[in-house]
Design a protein around this motif. Structure first.
Motif, mmCIF file in Angstrom:
data_model
loop_
_atom_site.group_PDB
_atom_site.id
_atom_site.type_symbol
_atom_site.label_atom_id
_atom_site.label_comp_id
_atom_site.label_asym_id
_atom_site.label_seq_id
_atom_site.Cartn_x
_atom_site.Cartn_y
_atom_site.Cartn_z
ATOM 1 N N UNK A 9 0.814 -1.224 0.000
ATOM 2 C CA UNK A 9 0.000 0.000 0.000
ATOM 3 C C UNK A 9 0.843 1.267 0.000
ATOM 4 N N UNK A 10 2.035 1.204 0.570
ATOM 5 C CA UNK A 10 2.915 2.369 0.632
ATOM 6 C C UNK A 10 4.295 1.999 0.121
ATOM 7 N N UNK A 11 5.059 2.999 -0.248
ATOM 8 C CA UNK A 11 6.425 2.770 -0.712
ATOM 9 C C UNK A 11 7.331 2.479 0.481
ATOM 10 N N UNK A 12 8.251 1.553 0.290
ATOM 11 C CA UNK A 12 9.195 1.184 1.338
ATOM 12 C C UNK A 12 10.529 1.863 1.081
ATOM 13 N N UNK A 13 11.129 2.378 2.145
ATOM 14 C CA UNK A 13 12.379 3.109 2.007
ATOM 15 C C UNK A 13 13.573 2.183 1.803
ATOM 16 N N UNK A 14 13.419 0.900 2.098
ATOM 17 C CA UNK A 14 14.531 -0.042 1.956
ATOM 18 C C UNK A 14 13.971 -1.424 1.687
ATOM 19 N N UNK A 15 14.836 -2.317 1.215
ATOM 20 C CA UNK A 15 14.413 -3.690 0.977
ATOM 21 C C UNK A 15 14.079 -4.395 2.284
ATOM 22 N N UNK A 16 14.775 -4.046 3.369
ATOM 23 C CA UNK A 16 14.480 -4.648 4.672
ATOM 24 C C UNK A 16 13.076 -4.290 5.135
ATOM 25 N N UNK A 17 12.678 -3.040 4.915
ATOM 26 C CA UNK A 17 11.324 -2.621 5.288
ATOM 27 C C UNK A 17 10.277 -3.362 4.470
ATOM 28 N N UNK A 18 10.547 -3.535 3.170
ATOM 29 C CA UNK A 18 9.611 -4.268 2.311
ATOM 30 C C UNK A 18 9.485 -5.720 2.761
ATOM 31 N N UNK A 19 10.623 -6.332 3.125
ATOM 32 C CA UNK A 19 10.595 -7.718 3.599
ATOM 33 C C UNK A 19 9.858 -7.815 4.931
ATOM 34 N N UNK A 20 10.013 -6.801 5.777
ATOM 35 C CA UNK A 20 9.349 -6.819 7.069
ATOM 36 C C UNK A 20 7.835 -6.712 6.904
#
Length: 243
Positions: A123-134
């Motif tokens: 739903x929102x943009x992630x600032x890092x790949x770790x945030x996207x994975x989380x």
């Protein structure tokens, strides 16, 4: 689907009659309820229902050709499988070239067979790949809790913690770290309930290599060899093949 194909950037002509494309994708959405191997392709194709272009139509026809060659393919539910729930989660960071949002993909296995799966643009943009994975860990944790409660209603008690397989060490570190710090303050607080479930012993995260991440099949288009290998590991077989 073809690897590295960016259908969102297609510049071909718009279909004069988009109704055929919409009917075809609608049928594919129906099939994806029992065919995890179609999930990613259907997720991508369904983004262009409003104004499909010729490239989108050709990509949909390629899925149809794949279906014709795999009519007997399905999920094998083994009688000797355990009732252990195992989740696989992955994300493709910044996968959408237009919105720059990541794609979440997760699969839940009961024993060795997939029983629930999903591909969704975050739903929102992630600032890092770790945030996207989380965020992917957050999504699969919710599904695991739902399925555990469902098994309990059916009279099956799940022994031991449910497991989550993730290929991101930073995401696992964030979920295990009880201290909030500057790097995670921008993540919504409701995502951090993953940490609470780990503390309770309800779930237990494990790190797996990218080559063994089964949810990878739900976040990107893979080569034929990798695609077929992941299907075997997921417990998807050609049920019409001779034994």
């Amino acid at each position: 689907m073809d690897q590295h194909q960016q259908l969102a950037l297609a510049k071909g002509p718009v279909l004069e009659d988009p109704s055929s494309y919409r009917r075809l994708v609608g049928r594919l959405i129906y099939l994806a309820a029992t065919r995890p191997d179609l999930t990613y392709a259907v997720h991508i194709l369904s983004r262009f229902m409003q104004a499909p272009k010729e490239d989108h139509w050709l990509a949909a026809l390629k899925v149809v050709r794949y279906l014709k060659g795999t009519l007997g393919q399905g999920i094998l539910l083994r009688a000797e499988s355990s009732f252990h729930l195992n989740g696989w989660c992955d994300s493709d960071w910044d996968s959408c070239p237009l919105s720059h949002r990541s794609t979440t993909g997760w699969i839940v296995q009961l024993g060795s067979s997939p029983v629930s799966w999903k591909t969704k643009k975050q739903n929102t943009s992630s600032a890092s790949s770790a945030e996207a994975e989380y965020r992917a860990m957050n999504a699969v944790t919710k599904e695991l809790l739902f399925l555990k409660n469902l098994l309990h209603e059916l009279g099956v008690d799940h022994e031991g913690p449910m497991t989550i397989s993730c290929d991101s060490k930073p995401a696992i570190h964030i979920s295990n770290n009880p201290v909030f710090h500057e790097r995670t303050k921008h993540i919504e607080l409701d995502c951090h309930f993953v940490r609470d479930e780990i503390v309770k012993g309800v779930i237990k995260p494990f790190h797996v290599s990218t080559t063994n991440q089964l949810a990878d099949i739900l976040t990107k288009a893979l080569g034929r060899r990798e695609f077929d290998a992941f299907l075997l590991k997921l417990g998807i077989r050609n049920l019409h093949a001779p034994t």
